[in-house]
Write a protein that holds these residues in place. Structure first.
Motif: not given
Length: 140
Positions: A46-52, A90-95, A107-108, A110-117
């Protein structure tokens, strides 16, 4: 019902140009490329998705070309891609906010991994629907 008592006819949906269909495939490809780079590197997907850059470029093109697909089934795909990007952010900011604390780090993660999926699911689902020339469901 119209004045004759007949049910009103729906206007046929506009068919998009082949060029816009191709562009939409390219935009899904840019998002997928960014996801792949995230999966092949230590970064979260998810981080790569947003910053790529490919995903950022794709979202900019979504906004710029949105008017060109208005009234076609591609409009739903553009909205689907835009919403995927912003909700993932939004999910990355929360994480991130949870991740700055020791207690919130698990928890962060898990949120980041879940957002990636979730992002992966949305890109695959959208691209498959585009292949079948079907619109994406949009929230009411």
């Amino acid at each position: 019902m119209d004045y004759n008592g007949d049910a009103p006819q729906r206007a046929p949906a506009l068919l998009p140009s082949d060029g816009m269909v191709t562009l939409t495939h390219v935009l899904y490809g840019l998002h997928a490329f960014t996801l792949l780079m995230g999966a092949l590197t230590p970064a979260f997907i998810v981080t790569a998705f947003l910053t790529g850059w490919p995903s950022i470029i794709a979202v900019i093109i979504n906004y710029v070309k949105r008017g060109d697909v208005e009234g076609t089934y591609l409009a739903s795909h553009f909205s689907w891609q835009i919403r995927t990007f912003w909700f993932a952010l939004l999910w990355v900011v929360i994480a991130f906010l949870l991740g700055v604390t020791i207690i919130g780090s698990p928890v962060a993660t898990l949120i980041a991994a879940g957002a990636g999926i979730w992002v992966l699911y949305r890109i695959i689902r959208g691209w498959l629907a585009l292949q079948d020339r079907r619109p994406m469901p949009l929230p009411r």
